[in-house]
Design an enzyme around this catalytic site. Structure first.
Site, mmCIF file in Angstrom:
data_model
loop_
_atom_site.group_PDB
_atom_site.id
_atom_site.type_symbol
_atom_site.label_atom_id
_atom_site.label_comp_id
_atom_site.label_asym_id
_atom_site.label_seq_id
_atom_site.Cartn_x
_atom_site.Cartn_y
_atom_site.Cartn_z
ATOM 1 C CG ASP A 84 47.521 32.528 -13.809
ATOM 2 O OD1 ASP A 84 48.245 33.718 -14.080
ATOM 3 O OD2 ASP A 84 47.117 32.094 -12.758
ATOM 4 C CE LYS B 267 50.894 39.702 -14.989
ATOM 5 N NZ LYS B 267 49.830 38.681 -14.244
#
Length: 568
Positions: free
Chosen positions: A6, A68
């Site tokens: 993840d 991100k």
């Protein structure tokens, strides 16, 4: 060995599938979560994880988080004179997770399943895959985060036939997926989301509250706004977490030797967060519309992502669905556990033989066309869908188009991804020019077939019926993607970076935390932290591992008493 990862905005995690279920792998600090943070020390050494995050408020020009959100863009950051893209920074986090897993498992880790937000577009997905490759991993599959959470949830309830909704609000992104589990098949019916909505945005509200109260005229942060903002951001994160369990919390920082402090009431915070809460509604409504499922038909509403711990979010979800959501999964771990399940599926573990997973295309795929308007003119740049969003993949669809002008010898086919009526509002994936025989307008046709698989690979086949010619374009990367030679050069550069020895990681993180606390506190508490730092450094200089470990635990316990336990 294949692992599930993840790769989160705030924290990341790595896991594997054991014979009896998914298992998360602890990092060198013993934590199951690793902050998605990268910092460069004065000597040029790379810090990843907790040690990097602890330096964010004290060394903001050498530290970066939340990168991100830059995935799939050409934006970059400067650290210690070096330029890093979001892919590079993500690769450093993945590289650290890979090293932790290899230490824990005692074997090489070469393959991975990596999760991405369901609403990541093609460029963002390709950038994530490249980050894995830069870290030395063969990325076997990208899996949508809510889908991964559904795997973690549904693996034990294969007899459940009613649909449920996964509500995933993480640090930087928001995703919704409606999922059904029946007869060993986990089927995603619809996905929607917002790539610019997450816990970081809720923190921004507290940062702005702090600015309004500490610096209403904008004078304190002149020339040093970055550090002032990072101090506020670190304090905002703690304050937001405190407001999860209390009706008020204190937001405080030290700036230029002065303690600035203010009380934040939960009611005031929630009033300011109303606009963000409202943004949670549309993706939920879209997923319900696309799946043709009514809210009352859902068997469960599952909360995933650390930001769902906020009372304001849980109350909003309860109001949306008229029921309390299911919170039995740890919201920070669900996606990583699901990624580990997917890794087990990829490894063809016998315990998972009866489980199959279907996913959907998160965005509509189509081409640019021109059309005639009511006055007989031609309007260019119109988007013509071929594979609609939330189509179960793999999928193959074909549409027929004709020439607009008499005598055309070429028809351009430009491929786009998105939902806007005009292609200018969508993401261009590629284009191909197809030779056609000349003829009157509307007399020459082409058949455009899109084939899209679960890994995000799009094949475009354009057939000209009059000639029988077939032209193919495989969308494997976007126009701005680096060449293989450039990727190799970036791999070598990242591999050459100096990392702190892994056995020193707990000490580095503890020192970084203590140094941050020294800058944060004043008076007696600052003196006390200074004493703790000196004592711990003296023990480190003695080089006795047992004494160092004992001193570090004592230091961490003392810091916990001063500021509360460290959080992930």
């Amino acid at each position: 060995m294949i692992v599930g990862i993840d790769l989160g905005t705030t924290n990341s995690a790595i896991g594997i599938w054991r014979g009896d279920g998914p298992e998360l792998i602890p990092n060198r600090l013993g934590d199951l979560l690793t902050p998605s943070a990268v910092s460069v020390s004065d000597s040029g050494e790379i810090l990843v994880g907790m040690a990097a995050r602890e330096r964010q408020s004290t060394h903001s020009d050498q530290t970066v988080t939340a990168f991100k959100r830059l995935m799939g863009t050409q934006q970059s950051v400067q650290l210690h004179g070096q330029t890093y893209t979001a892919e590079d920074l993500s690769a450093l986090v993945l590289r650290s997770l890979k090293a932790d897993a290899e230490t824990f498992l005692g074997e090489k880790v070469e393959e991975a399943v990596i999760t991405v937000p369901a609403y990541f577009n093609d460029r963002q997905r390709k950038a994530t895959r490249r980050a894995g490759e830069l870290a030395g991993l063969e990325v076997k599959r990208l899996v949508n985060e809510p889908t991964a959470a559904a795997l973690a949830y549904g693996i034990h309830q294969l007899d459940e036939e009613q649909p449920f909704l996964v509500f995933d609000l993480g640090g930087g992104t928001f995703d919704v997926s409606i999922v059904e589990i029946m007869d060993g098949i986990i089927e995603v019916r619809a996905s929607a989301g917002d790539n610019r909505l997450g816990g970081e945005d809720f923190n921004d509200i507290l940062v702005q509250l702090g600015r309004d109260r500490f610096d209403p005229e904008g004078k304190l942060s002149v020339g040093r706004s970055s550090q002032f903002c990072e101090l506020l951001r670190a304090a905002a994160e703690r304050t937001r977490r405190s407001l999860t369990e209390a009706e008020s919390a204190t937001l405080s920082i030290v700036w230029d030797g002065e303690m600035l402090s203010t009380d934040i009431e939960a009611a005031e915070y929630e009033e300011r967060a109303k606009a963000l809460i409202e943004r949670l509604r549309e993706p939920v409504l879209r997923s319900l519309r696309d799946s043709r499922i009514k809210a009352e038909e859902l068997s469960e509403v599952l909360l995933v992502g650390g930001a769902t711990r906020m009372p304001i979010v849980r109350r909003a979800v309860t109001r949306m669905f008229g029921r309390f959501p299911n919170t039995k999964l740890d919201p920070d771990q669900a996606v990583a556990l699901g990624a580990a399940v997917q890794a087990g599926l990829k490894a063809k573990d016998k315990a998972l033989d009866e489980i199959r997973l279907t996913d959907v295309c998160p965005f509509t795929l189509g081409i640019e066309v021109a059309e005639r308007d009511g006055s007989g003119g031609i309007r260019d740049g119109v988007f013509s869908p071929i594979i609609e969003r939330n189509t179960v993949v793999p999928a193959s669809r074909v549409e027929t188009y004709s020439n607009m002008h008499a005598g055309q010898r070429q028809i351009g086919v430009a491929i786009y991804q998105g939902e806007a009526r005009q292609v200018a509002g969508n993401v261009k994936l590629g284009e191909i020019s197809v030779p056609v025989p000349p003829g009157p307008a509307g007399s020459v046709t082409i058949d455009c077939r899109f084939s899209y698989d679960a890994s995000g690979l799009l094949e475009v086949d354009v057939t000209v019926p009059k000639t029988g010619a077939v032209h193919q374009l495989v969308i494997v990367d976007d126009d701005e993607a680096p060449s293989e030679a450039e990727l190799d050069a970036r791999r070598r550069r990242l591999a050459a970076l100096k990392f702190h020895p892994r056995e020193d990681a707990p000490n580095i993180a503890a020192l970084a935390r203590a140094e941050r606390c020294f800058e944060m506190f004043l008076g007696d508490r600052r003196d006390y932290v200074g004493h703790l730092l000196s004592t711990f450094r003296n023990v480190i200089d003695g080089q006795d591992p047992r004494e160092i470990e004992a001193a570090r635990k004592e230091l961490e316990a003392s810091l916990d008493e001063l500021e509360g336990e460290r959080f992930l």
